[in-house]
Design an enzyme around this catalytic site. Structure first.
Site, PDB file in Angstrom:
ATOM      1  N   SER A 133       0.951  -1.276  -0.038  1.00  0.00           N
ATOM      2  CA  SER A 133       0.038  -0.003   0.000  1.00  0.00           C
ATOM      3  C   SER A 133       0.980   1.200  -0.060  1.00  0.00           C
ATOM      4  O   SER A 133       2.019   1.243   0.559  1.00  0.00           O
ATOM      5  CB  SER A 133      -0.859  -0.042   1.298  1.00  0.00           C
ATOM      6  N   TYR A 146      -2.004  -0.263  10.316  1.00  0.00           N
ATOM      7  CA  TYR A 146      -1.950  -0.655   8.880  1.00  0.00           C
ATOM      8  C   TYR A 146      -0.640  -0.015   8.054  1.00  0.00           C
ATOM      9  O   TYR A 146      -0.190  -1.013   7.573  1.00  0.00           O
ATOM     10  CB  TYR A 146      -3.280  -0.003   8.419  1.00  0.00           C
TER      11      TYR A 146
END
Length: 230
Positions: A133, A146
């Site tokens: 990501s 995250y």
């Protein structure tokens, strides 16, 4: 790699990028094992659904065994797509959420990759795609857990590609920006919208990396929406 007739495992296959990727692979004649907790794909003669929690090493080993038994041959493609994220500050985040993100986003990559690598070494080729990501490269506020897991995926991917390239195995890490998927359903702070990338477009980028010539290794592949705010 010539994809037709290859066997691929896609984790997190029930929705979002994973679901779109499964559809595109099937259209190309790939035999696909979808590993996820629920089955979001309609039946297809070349599709095998396997209910598995990728954070559980015993379930992963059993899923791999059943996948090989079903297709009669070991997979040569693995897409580590399963992931989860929460929007919380470090001081307010529950340990359960922290642990769940690392168990799925990081340990899942470890368990699934360990399962497929021995056979890929025997074949002398294969391709592992890890979905990172942009949050792991440029961490964002209130997503410390995250961002930490996706930063770990970057480091894991880079070490993996250096370990496996001499065996003919490619490892690619793909870094999507915001994608219009169910990922944002439980996030009050962020809503999915049409200015985000579409999951089918990210899936097509994964296909592009898988379709590269044998001696061509895409290591990092970052994709972002052109106009995220319209």
């Amino acid at each position: 790699m010539i994809l037709k007739e290859q066997i691929a495992i896609v984790t997190g296959a029930s929705k979002g990028i994973g679901s779109e990727l499964v559809k595109q692979l099937l259209e190309l004649g790939v035999k696909v094992a979808g590993w996820s907790r629920t089955n979001g794909i309609t039946e297809h003669e070349n599709y095998y659904f396997c209910s598995v929690d990728v954070s559980n090493p015993d379930q992963v080993r059993e899923a791999y065994r059943s996948t090989v038994d079903y297709f009669g041959k070991a997979p040569t493609v693995l897409v580590n797509n399963a992931g989860v994220g929460f929007v919380e500050t470090i001081d307010e985040m529950s340990f359960d959420h922290w642990k769940l993100m690392f168990d799925i986003n990081v340990n899942g990559v470890f368990h699934c990759s360990q399962a497929v690598i021995p056979a890929m070494k025997d074949f002398g080729f294969g391709h592992i795609i890890n979905i990172g990501s942009v949050a792991g490269r440029n961490p964002v506020k209130n997503m410390v857990g995250y961002a930490g897991t996706k930063h770990a995926v970057t480091g894991i991917s880079h070490s993996m590609f250096m370990e496996l390239r001499d065996f003919g195995i490619k490892v690619t890490c793909i870094y999507p920006g915001s994608v219009k998927t169910q990922f944002f359903d439980d996030m009050e702070e962020v809503n999915a919208h049409d200015n985000m990338m579409m999951p089918q477009d990210v899936a097509s980028s994964i296909i592009h990396c898988l379709n590269t010539p044998p001696n061509y290794l895409p290591v990092d592949f970052e994709v972002r929406p052109l106009k995220p705010k319209g």
